[in-house]
Design an enzyme around this catalytic site. Sequence first.
Site, PDB file in Angstrom:
ATOM      1  CE  LYS A   1     -11.261  -7.634   1.963  1.00  0.00           C
ATOM      2  NZ  LYS A   1     -10.181  -6.771   1.487  1.00  0.00           N
TER       3      LYS A   1
ATOM      4  CG  HIS B   1      -1.852  -1.080   1.391  1.00  0.00           C
ATOM      5  ND1 HIS B   1      -2.004  -1.809   2.555  1.00  0.00           N
ATOM      6  CD2 HIS B   1      -2.722  -1.615   0.500  1.00  0.00           C
ATOM      7  CE1 HIS B   1      -2.936  -2.721   2.377  1.00  0.00           C
ATOM      8  NE2 HIS B   1      -3.388  -2.640   1.146  1.00  0.00           N
TER       9      HIS B   1
ATOM     10  CB  SER C   1      -4.258  -6.651   4.573  1.00  0.00           C
ATOM     11  OG  SER C   1      -3.913  -5.359   4.170  1.00  0.00           O
TER      12      SER C   1
ATOM     13  NE  ARG D   1      -2.622  -7.598  -4.417  1.00  0.00           N
ATOM     14  CZ  ARG D   1      -3.370  -7.860  -3.375  1.00  0.00           C
ATOM     15  NH1 ARG D   1      -2.834  -7.986  -2.184  1.00  0.00           N
ATOM     16  NH2 ARG D   1      -4.666  -8.039  -3.500  1.00  0.00           N
TER      17      ARG D   1
HETATM   18  O1  PNS Z   1      -8.794  -2.992   0.496  1.00  0.00           O
HETATM   19  P1  PNS Z   1     -10.091  -3.498  -0.058  1.00  0.00           P
HETATM   20  O2  PNS Z   1     -10.873  -4.245   0.997  1.00  0.00           O
HETATM   21  O3  PNS Z   1      -9.924  -4.274  -1.324  1.00  0.00           O
HETATM   22  O4  PNS Z   1     -10.930  -2.182  -0.431  1.00  0.00           O
HETATM   23  C1  PNS Z   1     -12.169  -2.294  -1.063  1.00  0.00           C
HETATM   24  C2  PNS Z   1     -12.911  -0.967  -0.974  1.00  0.00           C
HETATM   25  C3  PNS Z   1     -13.108  -0.535   0.488  1.00  0.00           C
HETATM   26  C4  PNS Z   1     -12.148   0.101  -1.710  1.00  0.00           C
HETATM   27  C5  PNS Z   1     -14.262  -1.230  -1.660  1.00  0.00           C
HETATM   28  O5  PNS Z   1     -14.928  -2.265  -0.998  1.00  0.00           O
HETATM   29  C6  PNS Z   1     -15.127   0.011  -1.672  1.00  0.00           C
HETATM   30  O6  PNS Z   1     -14.925   0.878  -2.487  1.00  0.00           O
HETATM   31  N1  PNS Z   1     -16.078   0.062  -0.718  1.00  0.00           N
HETATM   32  C7  PNS Z   1     -16.944   1.207  -0.529  1.00  0.00           C
HETATM   33  C8  PNS Z   1     -18.333   0.958  -1.055  1.00  0.00           C
HETATM   34  C9  PNS Z   1     -18.359   1.292  -2.521  1.00  0.00           C
HETATM   35  O7  PNS Z   1     -18.259   2.437  -2.923  1.00  0.00           O
HETATM   36  N2  PNS Z   1     -18.479   0.263  -3.374  1.00  0.00           N
HETATM   37  C10 PNS Z   1     -18.351   0.396  -4.787  1.00  0.00           C
HETATM   38  C11 PNS Z   1     -19.632   0.654  -5.501  1.00  0.00           C
HETATM   39  S1  PNS Z   1     -20.815  -0.629  -5.365  1.00  0.00           S
END
Ligand code: PNS
Length: 168
Positions: free
Chosen positions: A41, A17, A128, A90
């Site tokens: 999660k 990150h 993570s 990645r």
């Molecule tokens: O590190 P991660 O868990 O892969 O991050 C995912 C994250 C938090 C970026 C993603 O789940 C997200 O954008 N969540 C917020 C809700 C949202 O806007 N979803 C996308 C449109 S449905």
Amino acid sequence: MKTAICPGSFDPVTYGHLDIFRRASRLFDEVVVLVMVNIEKNPSFTAAERMEMIREATRDFPNIRVESYDGLLINYVKEVGAVAIVKGLRAVSDFEYEFQMALTNKTLYHKAETVFLTTSIHNMYVSSSLVKTIARFGGDIHRLVPDCLLERITQRLYQQKEGGTTQE
Ligand code: PNS
């Protein structure tokens, strides 16, 4: 001023990150690292803890600030007038999910772009969840997370293996 958002769970933040934050900070005037709630999660660290750890690890980056948000990412992007969402890629396995997110966010708000940065080669395997698995079993994570957070992350995850939980 061009602002970019680096969103994620960051549970916990890793060298992978930090590499993306650093590279994004060279491309944009300001980068907001956005600690989000991923409803799929169950986090090991509270959002406040995750923010605190990222602030500590990015102390030397002049144009990065750390915030949290528990709504739709794109609403935050609109609120702050950001021009881009920056994500690290990645491997091919990340692509399908990220592509879907990028298209969804573009449909919801066409003025912001999703920018993918390919991970640095030495961070290709870092995640993570990998950090959590290794630390819970007492393994060495010093190559995966910053030194200033090593003890904190190691202790929390080891305790959780022993049965502790985290309240959001
Ligand atoms: O590190 P991660 O868990 O892969 O991050 C995912 C994250 C938090 C970026 C993603 O789940 C997200 O954008 N969540 C917020 C809700 C949202 O806007 N979803 C996308 C449109 S449905």
